[in-house]
Design a protein around this motif. Structure first.
Motif, PDB file in Angstrom:
ATOM      1  N   ASP A 104      11.650  52.590  -1.706  1.00  0.00           N
ATOM      2  CA  ASP A 104      12.697  51.726  -2.251  1.00  0.00           C
ATOM      3  C   ASP A 104      12.373  50.279  -1.905  1.00  0.00           C
ATOM      4  N   PRO A 105      12.144  49.421  -2.903  1.00  0.00           N
ATOM      5  CA  PRO A 105      11.805  48.019  -2.625  1.00  0.00           C
ATOM      6  C   PRO A 105      12.891  47.273  -1.855  1.00  0.00           C
ATOM      7  N   GLU A 106      14.148  47.685  -1.994  1.00  0.00           N
ATOM      8  CA  GLU A 106      15.229  47.012  -1.278  1.00  0.00           C
ATOM      9  C   GLU A 106      15.103  47.218   0.234  1.00  0.00           C
ATOM     10  N   LEU A 107      14.682  48.379   0.657  1.00  0.00           N
ATOM     11  CA  LEU A 107      14.478  48.619   2.091  1.00  0.00           C
ATOM     12  C   LEU A 107      13.336  47.767   2.629  1.00  0.00           C
ATOM     13  N   LEU A 108      12.327  47.590   1.827  1.00  0.00           N
ATOM     14  CA  LEU A 108      11.190  46.778   2.233  1.00  0.00           C
ATOM     15  C   LEU A 108      11.594  45.317   2.398  1.00  0.00           C
ATOM     16  N   LYS A 109      12.492  44.833   1.550  1.00  0.00           N
ATOM     17  CA  LYS A 109      12.962  43.443   1.647  1.00  0.00           C
ATOM     18  C   LYS A 109      13.743  43.200   2.935  1.00  0.00           C
ATOM     19  N   GLN A 110      14.370  44.239   3.484  1.00  0.00           N
ATOM     20  CA  GLN A 110      15.166  44.095   4.688  1.00  0.00           C
ATOM     21  C   GLN A 110      14.316  43.926   5.945  1.00  0.00           C
ATOM     22  N   LEU A 111      13.015  44.107   5.834  1.00  0.00           N
ATOM     23  CA  LEU A 111      12.143  43.935   6.985  1.00  0.00           C
ATOM     24  C   LEU A 111      12.069  42.475   7.427  1.00  0.00           C
ATOM     25  N   ASN A 112      12.252  41.555   6.485  1.00  0.00           N
ATOM     26  CA  ASN A 112      12.188  40.139   6.792  1.00  0.00           C
ATOM     27  C   ASN A 112      13.586  39.534   6.606  1.00  0.00           C
ATOM     28  N   PRO A 113      14.377  39.430   7.673  1.00  0.00           N
ATOM     29  CA  PRO A 113      15.755  38.945   7.530  1.00  0.00           C
ATOM     30  C   PRO A 113      15.876  37.520   7.023  1.00  0.00           C
ATOM     31  N   LYS A 114      14.834  36.709   7.148  1.00  0.00           N
ATOM     32  CA  LYS A 114      14.889  35.334   6.664  1.00  0.00           C
ATOM     33  C   LYS A 114      14.931  35.282   5.134  1.00  0.00           C
ATOM     34  N   ARG A 115      14.468  36.319   4.468  1.00  0.00           N
ATOM     35  CA  ARG A 115      14.388  36.311   3.005  1.00  0.00           C
ATOM     36  C   ARG A 115      15.568  36.986   2.338  1.00  0.00           C
TER      37      ARG A 115
END
Length: 65
Positions: free
Chosen positions: A51-62
């Motif tokens: 899930d790409p949304e989970l991957l985005k959560q790895l970098n909280p600044k983004r």
């Protein structure tokens, strides 16, 4: 042992013995639809993400972008 694929073609005997229930063409189409990525976790191991949304959560600044 005769196994028929969902497209109507016979599954090769050796392939059916390995547990596959699709012919090579249908199996290739199904495999190409699966999308995933592997990412390293901070001070940990690598994790599989589908899930790409989970991957985005790895970098909280983004998250705000």
């Amino acid at each position: 042992m005769r196994v028929v694929c969902r497209c109507g073609d016979d599954v090769p005997t050796k392939r059916a013995e390995l547990g596959y229930r699709t012919c090579l063409v249908c199996g290739d189409k199904a495999a190409r639809q699966v999308r995933h990525t592997v990412a390293p976790m901070n001070k940990s191991n690598y994790m599989l993400f589908t899930d790409p949304e989970l991957l985005k959560q790895l970098n909280p600044k983004r998250i705000g972008e």
